[in-house]
Write an enzyme that holds these catalytic residues in place. Sequence first.
Site, PDB file in Angstrom:
ATOM      1  N   GLU A 119       0.839  -1.190   0.000  1.00 60.10           N
ATOM      2  CA  GLU A 119       0.000   0.000   0.000  1.00 60.10           C
ATOM      3  C   GLU A 119       0.884   1.253   0.000  1.00 60.10           C
ATOM      4  OE1 GLU A 119      -2.611   0.715   3.346  1.00 60.10           O
ATOM      5  OE2 GLU A 119      -4.044   1.752   2.073  1.00 60.10           O
ATOM      6  N   GLY A 179       3.475   1.579  10.952  1.00 61.19           N
ATOM      7  CA  GLY A 179       3.225   0.822  12.178  1.00 61.19           C
ATOM      8  C   GLY A 179       2.861  -0.618  11.861  1.00 61.19           C
ATOM      9  N   ALA A 180       1.932  -0.777  10.913  1.00 54.36           N
ATOM     10  CA  ALA A 180       1.454  -2.108  10.556  1.00 54.36           C
ATOM     11  C   ALA A 180       0.711  -2.015   9.231  1.00 54.36           C
ATOM     12  CB  ALA A 180       0.523  -2.650  11.637  1.00 54.36           C
ATOM     13  N   MET A 181       0.431  -3.171   8.623  1.00 53.65           N
ATOM     14  CA  MET A 181      -0.263  -3.183   7.331  1.00 53.65           C
ATOM     15  C   MET A 181      -1.250  -4.335   7.292  1.00 53.65           C
ATOM     16  SD  MET A 181      -0.785  -1.952   4.341  1.00 53.65           S
ATOM     17  CE  MET A 181      -2.051  -2.697   3.313  1.00 53.65           C
ATOM     18  N   GLU A 182      -2.481  -3.990   6.871  1.00 51.22           N
ATOM     19  CA  GLU A 182      -3.603  -4.920   6.976  1.00 51.22           C
ATOM     20  C   GLU A 182      -3.716  -5.930   5.842  1.00 51.22           C
ATOM     21  OE1 GLU A 182      -3.827  -1.579   6.438  1.00 51.22           O
ATOM     22  OE2 GLU A 182      -5.451  -1.083   5.059  1.00 51.22           O
ATOM     23  N   GLU A 197      -5.736  -3.186  12.817  1.00 50.81           N
ATOM     24  CA  GLU A 197      -5.498  -4.007  11.621  1.00 50.81           C
ATOM     25  C   GLU A 197      -6.571  -5.082  11.476  1.00 50.81           C
ATOM     26  OE1 GLU A 197      -3.367  -2.755   9.642  1.00 50.81           O
ATOM     27  OE2 GLU A 197      -2.684  -1.356  11.177  1.00 50.81           O
ATOM     28  N   GLU A 242      -9.214   4.300   6.914  1.00 53.69           N
ATOM     29  CA  GLU A 242      -8.354   4.518   8.074  1.00 53.69           C
ATOM     30  C   GLU A 242      -9.102   5.115   9.262  1.00 53.69           C
ATOM     31  OE1 GLU A 242      -5.892   3.056   8.370  1.00 53.69           O
ATOM     32  OE2 GLU A 242      -5.232   2.604   6.338  1.00 53.69           O
TER      33      GLU A 242
HETATM   34 ZN   LIG Z   1      -5.195   1.327   8.944  1.00 54.47          ZN
END
Ligand SMILES: [Zn+2]
Length: 858
Positions: free
Chosen positions: A131, A264-267, A301, A323
């Site tokens: 992304e 931070g993180a990715m879904e 997530e 988001e």
């Molecule tokens: Zn998100």
Amino acid sequence: MDVYRLPRHVIPVRYGLRLEPDLKTFAFIGGETVTVTVLEPTTEIVLNAAELEIIEATIENEGNASLRGTIELDETMERCRLTFSDKLRPGTWRLNLAFKGTLNDKLRGFYRSSYKDQAGATHVLAATQFEATDARRAFPCWDEPDFKAVFSTTLVIDSSLTAVSNTAVQSERLEGGKKILRFGDTFRMSTYLVAFVVGTIEATEPVSVGRTPLRVWCVPGKRRLAKFGLEIGAFSLRFFEDYYGLPYPGDKLDLLAIPDFASGAMENLGAITFRETALLVDEQAATHAELERIAGVVAHENAHMWFGDLVTMSWWNGLWLNEAFATFMEMLAVDAWKPEWQRWTTFGVSRAAALSVDGLHSTRPIEFSVTAPREADAMFDVLTYEKGASVLRMLEQYLGPEVFRDGVRDYLRAHAYGNANTGDLWVSLGRVAKQPVPELTDGWIFRPGYPLISVSLDGSVLVIKQQRFTYLPGSTDAKGPPKEVNQRWQVPTQIKITANGKTETRRLLLSEEETQIQVPKEFESVLVNEDGHGFYRVRYAPGLLERLVQLVPDSLAPIERFNLVNDAWAATVAGLMPITEYLDLTARFRADRDKNVWAILIESFHFLHRILAPAERPALEAFVRDRISPLLTELGWTPKPGENDLIRQLRGDLLRALGTIGNDRNVQARAAELYLASRKDQTTFDPNVLPALIAILAHSGHAARYNEFWERFRSAATPQEERRYLYSLAAFQPVELLQQTLAHTIDGEIRTQDAPFIVRLLLMSIYGRVLAWKFVKANWETMDRLYPKNGLRRMCEGVIGLATPELERDVHEFFTSRKVDLGGKTLDQYLEQLHLAVTFREHASAALSNYVGKFLTS
Ligand SMILES: [Zn+2]
């Protein structure tokens, strides 16, 4: 036609993908068979590809011999054009592509990450981050969110390695010394959600949530840090199945901690990737804030698996909904998991951050039209996440939580496996709520800014006015008042009126510039924004403010007290409230025990510290001690039995502030003793206090301490410990030490995922800012090349700390001459915040130093 969008005469249906990464040469070879639907006769197929070499392209269908295509790559547009000698007739075709690429070190696309084992040997793993538009760096594809397709992935890897992708492994076999892993088909989804991770990694035992096996993955030796993440992972998965009324859409769920990770993180569906600090933790040794962050990110997530993955925005202008919604759901889930954490009160701090940026002239609407997809990169900001989530919370409270939930369920069912827009959610919510939603929300979503609600009492009439809040005066048009003044919102408000000892709550939807309401006899006080869900500021006429302050702390909820201080501070910065009045007000909160109230107080002290001349700082430090010491004395240095997590965190926050910006010598001496004791026996120690000690010792430390902390950073046992010591390296005062820290931000000693944040801290530090700014100017090209794009953007936020007129001029000069573009309005926002600080310094310094001067002698 939009030049940034791919043509739509050929549509992908299914990708059969085969990738063979080589972790020694940092390269991969790939092949794919994409089943496509040709909608009109054509000789041409256009899809996305970047930094890939495409070796061969053929296409075939039933009854036709295979056709070879000529390949043209356009690196600027990140596209690949295939031309065939014969026309492809409408129908189903199979496109075969052979390609190769590199495992880059830019933390995007298919990239490499490395870590050292306990013996000091370096290992490499490969991971993905697609992304917004980087799937095209791993395989040629239709890389737009509404070209949804099924993905069937095969990874060919070294037989000693392990690999994870979006779905469960369907088959595994060895062939020619390689391990061939075939993963099950995904459901129809967007390219940006595809993921692969390859390396020596290990997993926890799976936890079953309904029929979904849930695991945490990490590099060897860190499984002991997975328990907490698994717990919130399992809880939130169950919570969302319930809330959405739909089972988890994937066949398994893996949470993977990656040593190098840009955000931070990715879904990614079924294979969520995290930076290590956002997933792995030793619960016994972590602060409340560290645990809250992990719980929040994991829940966020997981919320995306439905909202984002199952139903996806049609184009990047809809990113905010993705988001904002996940952020909102994160609060809801964590609040249900640990009600004692008071998550919606703590959210006040996030809402305040959004109010700050949205009070600038250079703000933007939450949703705006996006043409070039790279514009989407600048959307990952506080307006998308925090303002978006605040507006959703306000809407949820206004419509009622159940109506809101039912609307969300309706939306997910109507668009499952497809794409949707903001308007589609409003349709679903409106259908369930039986009222028009866009009228209410459009002003908040499609227009910038938010209202300042002013309240005054005229006899027995309460006069409530709205106008746009901005810190700096608007540019006035010669022909009339500034346009922004006329901007109006539909503002859902909850107003608490107390009269004759009784309170009543009135719910009003303010839509006019002015609203009047009659107050009862023996009126005592009025509170606007009761429960604190509104995304606006309130300004009380002086008499009304005084009556409210008398209710502090017991008769106002923590979020209401937080808003009172936060709004007063904003009014002060905007020049609407004299600084002396604000400083007086802070004295009324000395006994407050809410950590969020203190967060805003301490943040305002830091702001003041940054704008004062060095000679005036000792007076401000004495003032800070006056405000903070009494409560810390009451709380003591060690937790009392039965004390809750929030008070423990507050103790740490107060200690840190007192020992650093309060420069309290006694606190510093005691911190050194306690730190020494903690090295011998950490078990007796409250984990919320330890990070404060580290910060205090760095603040007052010299070379020996610096070297000690550097070693602790390199040998840390947990991601949190590593982060604390790393960040402490920016908190020393001697310039020769800060110079060392700066050097490590570009010499490979500090990971590029962290280095920009260290530079940012140094730019914000009154001891390091001049040095750091020089360093940034001298090493700009290197940083631009090394750091991930979002990191560079966050680093530049540090210029807000360069709050002197000379530095401000230099900052402008640098960014203008370099033609730096951080995407969207990001740079304008930083520059306006810097200007705001410099302007405030000019207007308020004299009154400020006069006020705090009194504290030096006392
Ligand atoms: Zn998100």
